[in-house]
Structures are given as structure tokens and as C-alpha cells.
Scaffold this motif. Structure first.
Motif, PDB file in Angstrom:
ATOM      1  N   TRP A 280       0.808  -1.267  -0.056  1.00 58.94           N
ATOM      2  CA  TRP A 280       0.170  -0.064  -0.068  1.00 58.94           C
ATOM      3  C   TRP A 280       0.880   1.372  -0.031  1.00 58.94           C
ATOM      4  O   TRP A 280       1.983   1.070   0.234  1.00 58.94           O
ATOM      5  N   THR A 281       0.314   2.397  -0.215  1.00 55.85           N
ATOM      6  CA  THR A 281       1.045   3.699  -0.108  1.00 55.85           C
ATOM      7  C   THR A 281       0.291   4.517   0.824  1.00 55.85           C
ATOM      8  O   THR A 281      -0.932   4.518   1.263  1.00 55.85           O
ATOM      9  N   GLY A 282       0.946   5.256   1.333  1.00 55.81           N
ATOM     10  CA  GLY A 282       0.641   6.277   2.451  1.00 55.81           C
ATOM     11  C   GLY A 282      -0.437   7.221   1.760  1.00 55.81           C
ATOM     12  O   GLY A 282      -1.561   7.608   2.587  1.00 55.81           O
ATOM     13  N   ALA A 283      -0.107   7.682   0.702  1.00 52.28           N
ATOM     14  CA  ALA A 283      -1.036   8.716  -0.004  1.00 52.28           C
ATOM     15  C   ALA A 283      -2.421   7.941   0.197  1.00 52.28           C
ATOM     16  O   ALA A 283      -3.521   8.706  -0.035  1.00 52.28           O
ATOM     17  N   ASP A 284      -2.628   6.753  -0.329  1.00 56.02           N
ATOM     18  CA  ASP A 284      -3.757   5.884  -0.322  1.00 56.02           C
ATOM     19  C   ASP A 284      -4.577   5.850   0.964  1.00 56.02           C
ATOM     20  O   ASP A 284      -5.670   5.987   1.408  1.00 56.02           O
ATOM     21  N   MET A 285      -3.620   5.277   1.974  1.00 55.99           N
ATOM     22  CA  MET A 285      -4.105   5.184   3.328  1.00 55.99           C
ATOM     23  C   MET A 285      -4.497   6.247   4.197  1.00 55.99           C
ATOM     24  O   MET A 285      -5.468   6.352   4.982  1.00 55.99           O
ATOM     25  N   ARG A 286      -4.207   7.409   4.028  1.00 61.97           N
ATOM     26  CA  ARG A 286      -4.435   8.547   4.404  1.00 61.97           C
ATOM     27  C   ARG A 286      -6.038   8.802   4.372  1.00 61.97           C
ATOM     28  O   ARG A 286      -6.500   9.429   5.028  1.00 61.97           O
ATOM     29  N   GLY A 287      -6.288   8.485   3.074  1.00 55.50           N
ATOM     30  CA  GLY A 287      -8.090   8.687   2.926  1.00 55.50           C
ATOM     31  C   GLY A 287      -8.781   7.696   3.290  1.00 55.50           C
ATOM     32  O   GLY A 287     -10.140   7.572   2.796  1.00 55.50           O
ATOM     33  N   ARG A 288      -8.242   6.552   3.882  1.00 52.80           N
ATOM     34  CA  ARG A 288      -8.825   5.386   4.464  1.00 52.80           C
ATOM     35  C   ARG A 288      -8.769   4.998   5.671  1.00 52.80           C
ATOM     36  O   ARG A 288      -8.624   3.844   6.226  1.00 52.80           O
ATOM     37  N   GLU A 289      -8.493   6.253   6.669  1.00 47.09           N
ATOM     38  CA  GLU A 289      -8.387   5.758   8.146  1.00 47.09           C
ATOM     39  C   GLU A 289      -9.307   4.910   8.659  1.00 47.09           C
ATOM     40  O   GLU A 289      -9.008   3.988   9.489  1.00 47.09           O
ATOM     41  N   ALA A 290     -10.651   4.895   8.514  1.00 48.26           N
ATOM     42  CA  ALA A 290     -11.678   4.122   8.951  1.00 48.26           C
ATOM     43  C   ALA A 290     -11.545   2.637   8.724  1.00 48.26           C
ATOM     44  O   ALA A 290     -12.153   1.923   9.558  1.00 48.26           O
ATOM     45  N   GLU A 291     -10.809   2.401   7.761  1.00 46.87           N
ATOM     46  CA  GLU A 291     -10.460   1.036   7.346  1.00 46.87           C
ATOM     47  C   GLU A 291      -9.468   0.398   8.246  1.00 46.87           C
ATOM     48  O   GLU A 291      -9.426  -0.878   8.527  1.00 46.87           O
ATOM     49  N   TRP A 292      -8.413   1.268   8.875  1.00 51.47           N
ATOM     50  CA  TRP A 292      -7.485   0.502   9.759  1.00 51.47           C
ATOM     51  C   TRP A 292      -7.438   0.997  10.902  1.00 51.47           C
ATOM     52  O   TRP A 292      -6.598   0.794  11.851  1.00 51.47           O
TER      53      TRP A 292
END
Length: 359
Positions: free
Chosen positions: A27-39
Motif C-alpha cells: 500500500w501507499t501512505g497517500a492512499d491510506m491517509r484517505g482510508r483511516e476508517a478501514e485501519w
């Protein structure tokens, strides 16, 4: 089947290409920053009550923290949630953040017991150091810097920790108190770093599949040398696993018998370092009291910025059931490769215990 096409700068020497790591661990941080609810997962009031009930029960039995097992800490509602989070850490994106553990204005024994009990749903605790600490305290002991003292653990200083893994399958960190300043946690997918290197400089990636000398930093198991050799990236049984600490690789050069790092070694390590710190790839987290972070060391590198006044955070190393198989090279670092019983630091005279104060 033909190998995937790779793009290499004209000045780069040719080298065998390696297929990219696919799946949620890349994964990339740029993607995960918009998916905080998932992690992230926030504890409900009912789940907090379950934890507190379990804490009260083990205290009533007089159990030492280090003796608490999963069966001693029943969590009927939260337990299945923790099992799902463990599966996500081991087989998914490689990290999770559990929020809302009540720790403020509570005795350290209660917070440590709750943290330990939750941790039993992720695996068995492993020794943090040669002293046998099953709970490690992130605390500046005022003994200098790990960069200049090869026998000092960096989590016992306030200095920046560069990207690395811990010597276990899973590492957990509970925040008890926020720093006055600094102390930001950064993580990056080592699988994504691997893939970017495969695309841009496959020759540099190939170098990281070759053994490097690694310093044990004074924590030498009985019968072992003060350093060992292991690749950074390791392919085994269909998995790519990372084994990396630039600090430990660099300080192994203090031993005359250790292989000297070449210019190519340093270039490859520098590229890994640069990519791990790339804002597009890394994910930064600012902890709140009661946050518990779980990281899969085989697919995640973690770092921490320097901090001021962060006297209370606890870390725990875990060896979970259902973990991936590891190659023989990991035995030098993990003390063995048996699933569910590996990782941690055991030296002559090590006594396993769970201290409630730093030291």
C-alpha cells in the motif's frame, strides 16, 4: 511466462528483475491517509467494560501480568474483533490502530494488565531485550544516543528512530501519554518499497537480497557471534519478508571480521532509506492516550521522530499463531523460526518478566 517489463535508467547496470509483491500488504501512505476508517477501530463502551471486567478478574486471582494467557482474559464481544484485526495485520495491510483504551488517571498496573490481556489475542509475548523485559517502556533513560552507544536501545532514548523492524512477528505499542512535542509514528509498506525498487533499480533491489552483516548491539545469545549475516529482503515459501535496521547494519562495521560494506551496498541501503521516508509512500500517525498500534514486522517498516517529554508508552513484541513461515536466515535474529514461538532476545541470564517502570 515472461518476466514483467521493468524500466531502468540508462546509467543503471542491468540486473535480474523480480516480480512485484501483490495484495493488500503493498500500500501507499497517500492512499491510506484517505482510508483511516478501514485501519482504525474504536472500542465501544461495552467492549471497555469487558476489558475492565477481565482486568478485575485476573487481579482477584493474583496473577502476575507475565502469567496472563488468553484463556485468563475472556472478551466475549471484543475477542472476535481482535481476531479479525490480527488476521488483517498478518495477512492484510499489515497494521491496525485500536483506539479508546482508558488509560488516563489510572494506575499503571491496570493499564498494563489491560494492554497485556488485549495482546494475548494477537500472540505470545517475547523478550524485548537481554534483561527479559516482556513489556518495554518508551522512555528516555538519559544514557546518551544509540547512534554512539552500540549497547543502548533506541527506544530508551528521545532520539529519532529511523525505519526498521523489531525482532519478532508483531510489535504493539500503547500510548499512555502524548509527547510535549514530536514522537510522531511513521510506517511504510516494505512491500511497496520493494516494488518501487524493482521498477526503478532492479540491480539495487537484487543487492538487498544478498546477506549483510548485522550487529547484535551487545545482546548476544549464548554460543553466538556478536553479529550475524542476513539479507534485507528474503523470499521463502511464497512470501517476501523484510529484515532491516540500518543502525544495526552500520554498527556491524565496528567488527574487523565483518564484511566491509561496498559502494553498491551503501547505494542500495540509501535508496531503501529514501523511499521509506517518501511522503507518498509513508503513513504518519499521531497517537492519543489509549491508542494501541499493531504492526507486522515482515511487511512494515516503522520509525519515530525525536520527541520531548514522552515518558509513558509501552511496547510489546508478539509471536502469533498462524504467522507466515520464515527462512533459516531469520533464526539468527529471531532465535528460531517455529511459528508461534519465535522472536525476542534471549541471552545467558535472561529472566522473563513484565516490569511496570522503565529501566
Amino acid at each position: 511466462m515472461p518476466a514483467p517489463e521493468t524500466k531502468v535508467a540508462m546509467s543503471a547496470p542491468s540486473a535480474p528483475s523480480r516480480p512485484p509483491v501483490e495484495g493488500p500488504s503493498a500500500w501507499t501512505g497517500a492512499d491510506m491517509r484517505g482510508r483511516e476508517a478501514e485501519w482504525t477501530y474504536r472500542l465501544s463502551l461495552a467492549e471497555i467494560v469487558e476489558i475492565e471486567t477481565a482486568v478485575t478478574a485476573v487481579q482477584a486471582r493474583g496473577l502476575d501480568i507475565a502469567d496472563i494467557r488468553r484463556e485468563d482474559f475472556p472478551l466475549p464481544t471484543l475477542g472476535p474483533v481482535l481476531d479479525r484485526l490480527r488476521a488483517e495485520v498478518l495477512d492484510g495491510r499489515g497494521f491496525a490502530l485500536l483506539r479508546g483504551m482508558p488509560v488516563e488517571d489510572r494506575p499503571i498496573f491496570e493499564s498494563a494488565t489491560a494492554y497485556w490481556g488485549v495482546g494475548t489475542y494477537f500472540g505470545s509475548a517475547r523478550s524485548q531485550n537481554a534483561q527479559g523485559h516482556l513489556l518495554g517502556h518508551v522512555y528516555d533513560l538519559g544514557k546518551g544516543l544509540s547512534a554512539t552507544n552500540p549497547n543502548l536501545r533506541s527506544y530508551a532514548t528521545a532520539e529519532r528512530q529511523n525505519f526498521h523492524i523489531d525482532r519478532c512477528d508483531v510489535v504493539a505499542l500503547l500510548c499512555l501519554r502524548r509527547a510535549k512535542s514530536g514522537g510522531l509514528s511513521s510506517i511504510v509498506s516494505s512491500m511497496t518499497v520493494h516494488n518501487v525498487m524493482a521498477e526503478r533499480r532492479p540491480d539495487m533491489l537484487d543487492r538487498l537480497y544478498q546477506p549483510f552483516p548485522v550487529d547484535r548491539r551487545g545482546e548476544v545469545p549464548e554460543g553466538k557471534a556478536p553479529f550475524y549475516e542476513a539479507p534485507v529482503f528474503n523470499e521463502h515459501a511464497g512470501y517476501i519478508s523484510v529484515l532491516y535496521s540500518r543502525l544495526h547494519i552500520g554498527s556491524a562495521q565496528r567488527f574487523p571480521e565483518a564484511r566491509r560494506l561496498t559502494a553498491e551496498d551503501i547505494e542500495a541501503l540509501d535508496m531503501l532509506t529514501e523511499l521509506a521516508d517518501d511522503p507518498e509512500l509513508r503513513l504518519d500517525m499521531s497517537f492519543m492516550p489509549g491508542d494501541i498500534q499493531f504492526l507486522h514486522n515482515h511487511t512494515i517498516l516503522h520509525a519515530r521522530s525525536a520527541y520531548e517529554d514522552w515518558p509513558e508508552a509501552e511496547r510489546k513484541r508478539l509471536s502469533p499463531p498462524g504467522a507466515r513461515p520464515l527462512p533459516p536466515a531469520f533464526a539468527e535474529c529471531y532465535g528460531g523460526i517455529t511459528i508461534g514461538d519465535r522472536g525476542g532476545i534471549i541471552c545467558e541470564g535472561t529472566r522473563l518478566h513484565a516490569p511496570l517502570t522503565p529501566g
